[in-house]
Design an enzyme around this catalytic site. Structure first.
Site, short mmCIF file in Angstrom:
data_model
loop_
_atom_site.label_atom_id
_atom_site.label_comp_id
_atom_site.label_asym_id
_atom_site.label_seq_id
_atom_site.Cartn_x
_atom_site.Cartn_y
_atom_site.Cartn_z
CG ASP A 31 -2.07 0.93 1.12
OD1 ASP A 31 -3.22 0.45 1.05
OD2 ASP A 31 -1.84 2.16 1.10
CG HIS A 47 -12.82 -4.01 -12.46
ND1 HIS A 47 -12.16 -2.94 -11.89
CD2 HIS A 47 -14.13 -3.87 -12.11
CE1 HIS A 47 -13.04 -2.21 -11.23
NE2 HIS A 47 -14.24 -2.74 -11.36
CG HIS A 101 -8.54 -3.25 -2.33
ND1 HIS A 101 -9.52 -2.58 -3.03
CD2 HIS A 101 -8.35 -2.58 -1.19
CE1 HIS A 101 -9.90 -1.53 -2.33
NE2 HIS A 101 -9.22 -1.50 -1.20
CG HIS A 103 -6.82 -2.94 3.28
ND1 HIS A 103 -6.10 -1.78 3.09
CD2 HIS A 103 -8.03 -2.72 2.70
CE1 HIS A 103 -6.83 -0.91 2.44
NE2 HIS A 103 -8.02 -1.44 2.18
P1 AMP Z 1 -9.88 1.18 0.41
O1 AMP Z 1 -10.10 2.47 1.17
O2 AMP Z 1 -10.19 -0.04 1.20
O3 AMP Z 1 -10.56 1.23 -0.94
O4 AMP Z 1 -8.30 1.10 0.19
C1 AMP Z 1 -7.63 1.63 -0.90
C2 AMP Z 1 -6.16 1.56 -0.57
O5 AMP Z 1 -5.43 1.67 -1.76
C3 AMP Z 1 -5.66 2.68 0.38
O6 AMP Z 1 -5.07 2.08 1.53
C4 AMP Z 1 -4.63 3.42 -0.48
O7 AMP Z 1 -3.53 3.87 0.27
C5 AMP Z 1 -4.24 2.36 -1.49
N1 AMP Z 1 -3.78 2.86 -2.78
C6 AMP Z 1 -4.36 3.78 -3.57
N2 AMP Z 1 -3.66 3.95 -4.70
C7 AMP Z 1 -2.59 3.11 -4.62
C8 AMP Z 1 -1.48 2.83 -5.47
N3 AMP Z 1 -1.32 3.45 -6.66
N4 AMP Z 1 -0.57 1.91 -5.07
C9 AMP Z 1 -0.71 1.29 -3.88
N5 AMP Z 1 -1.74 1.50 -3.03
C10 AMP Z 1 -2.66 2.41 -3.39
ZN ZN Z 2 -10.15 -2.44 -11.80
#
Ligand code: AMP
Ligand code: ZN
Length: 115
Positions: A31, A47, A101, A103
């Site tokens: 992340d 997707h 995704h 975490h």
């Molecule tokens: P969510 O709020 O569960 O949708 O989590 C989205 C996550 O994606 C957040 O923790 C962001 O920091 C992470 N994120 C967004 N853009 C990127 C990126 N380009 N590369 C890696 N992580 C990302």
């Molecule tokens: Zn996508």
């Protein structure tokens, strides 16, 4: 590929990422804004909007997601101490990127409070 989806762009190699693990159906990346010393995102290569879309439509990617979470936990050396896995879903679930995704968060003591 969904147009203008940041995680589809990462899967396609159009945006940079740090890959931790990969299998046929998912990619695990660090992340960009980690909330703990270990903060890995496990993304499906195809997707899906969220875990509901994934669970309803792809047993293969669903199983691959769980396999990857387990592998990431071992690679990142949190499988014994413990870690958290979260799928934020929709507006009230705090989802900000509309591509499913998981975490994987750990290597520090996490709160018991999920709220
Ligand atoms: P969510 O709020 O569960 O949708 O989590 C989205 C996550 O994606 C957040 O923790 C962001 O920091 C992470 N994120 C967004 N853009 C990127 C990126 N380009 N590369 C890696 N992580 C990302
Ligand atoms: Zn996508």
């Amino acid at each position: 590929m969904s147009q203008s989806c940041v995680f589809c762009a990462i899967v396609a190699g159009e945006l940079p990422s740090t890959v931790v693990y990969e299998n046929d159906h998912v990619l695990a990346i660090r992340d960009i804004n980690p909330v703990a010393p270990v903060h890995v995102l496990v993304l499906t290569k195809q997707h899906f909007d969220d875990i509901v879309d994934l669970g309803e439509n792809s047993p293969e990617s669903s199983a691959a997601m769980l396999e990857a979470i387990a592998s990431v936990a071992v690679i990142e050396q949190v499988s014994e101490a413990g870690f958290r896995t979260a799928f934020n879903t929709g507006v009230q679930g705090g989802q900000t990127v509309g591509h499913v995704h998981a975490h994987v968060i750990g290597r520090r003591q996490l709160s018991e409070n999920l709220g």
